[in-house]
Design an enzyme around this catalytic site. Structure first.
Site, short mmCIF file in Angstrom:
data_model
loop_
_atom_site.label_atom_id
_atom_site.label_comp_id
_atom_site.label_asym_id
_atom_site.label_seq_id
_atom_site.Cartn_x
_atom_site.Cartn_y
_atom_site.Cartn_z
N ASP A 173 -29.07 -7.02 -13.48
CA ASP A 173 -27.98 -6.72 -12.54
C ASP A 173 -28.60 -6.31 -11.21
OD1 ASP A 173 -26.42 -7.18 -14.71
OD2 ASP A 173 -25.47 -5.21 -14.77
N ASP A 200 -13.61 -10.55 -18.47
CA ASP A 200 -13.80 -9.12 -18.71
C ASP A 200 -12.46 -8.52 -19.11
OD1 ASP A 200 -16.33 -9.65 -17.69
OD2 ASP A 200 -15.73 -9.11 -15.65
#
Length: 248
Positions: free
Chosen positions: A8, A131
């Site tokens: 990330d 998500d």
């Protein structure tokens, strides 16, 4: 079972967030390309990159770090990227730069026509990231909860021709509470394209549980905080997955 380390990226650094909160970022490396090399040396067969700044502003932001990762390992293993990918030009540019897959999240929910066009133009390279919290899809870096059911959208995207679905349980991401196996399997059983699990991976027991449902269509898992915190040894986890696959 494909174990996919996540890198990330925030402000050019490799970080982990807790439940998607940009203010709760732990920096694990200031050299993302070196981190990519580390995971390849540990046996990774694919890498999962997230442009966190890009996800929040809707356009690529960590280009330098991403290109450095591609230059370092892109000719050895597939690299996939999500975050800030909202138009066809961005997809084309990233694929030309050496990415194997681009992950479309918020834009898939808000602009299905764009996703359909992307699948037509770049078939085989498009993954959708869904998500969810309690089965409902969230967008915009998890900041907005929609009324869409995960399974309904996933089946629609399958019809468009997406390569796979990455399913993230927001409530578990970065919390080391274990993968939501039941929800992931339920989604995988409702479609024929692979599902990649994400959110909550914490230990070897999770790997065991995931391998048990690989035949249901759960192809892989994104490995995040656990492999950075030391709770999960990546090489040992991949070795276990391979052993279970081979029935040993």
């Amino acid at each position: 079972m494909l174990l996919i380390p996540a890198i990330d990226l925030k402000d050019g650094q490799c970080v982990r967030l807790k439940q998607g909160d940009m203010d709760q970022a732990t920096v694990f490396s200031e050299d993302p390309a070196a981190m990519a090399r580390h995971w390849v040396e540990q046996g990774a067969r694919r890498l999962h990159l997230v442009d966190l700044n890009g996800a929040f502003v809707g356009k690529p932001r960590n280009e330098e770090a991403i290109k450095a990762i591609i230059a370092e390992v892109g000719d050895e293993i597939p690299v996939q990227l999500g975050g800030g990918i909202r138009d066809l030009n961005t997809i084309e540019r990233w694929l030309d730069d050496g990415l194997s897959y681009v992950i479309i999240g918020t834009a898939a929910v808000k602009n299905p026509g764009f996703l359909k066009d992307a699948c037509s133009a770049f078939g085989g390279h498009i993954i959708v990231g869904l998500d969810a919290r309690d089965g409902k899809v969230a967008t915009d870096g998890w900041s907005k909860l929609t009324g869409h059911e995960v399974a309904d959208l996933a089946r629609k995207y399958e019809d468009y021709g997406v390569e796979a679905i990455i399913y993230t349980d927001i409530g578990r991401d970065g919390m080391l509470q274990g993968i939501n196996i039941d929800a992931t399997v339920k989604l995988a059983q409702s479609m024929s394209i692979p599902v990649i699990a994400s959110g909550g991976l914490s230990n070897l027991a999770d790997i065991d549980n995931l391998c048990a449902v690989e035949g249901e269509g759960v192809e892989g898992v994104i490995c995040g905080r656990a492999i950075y915190s030391g709770d999960l040894n990546f090489a040992a986890a991949q070795a276990l997955a391979d052993k279970l696959r081979d029935g040993q």
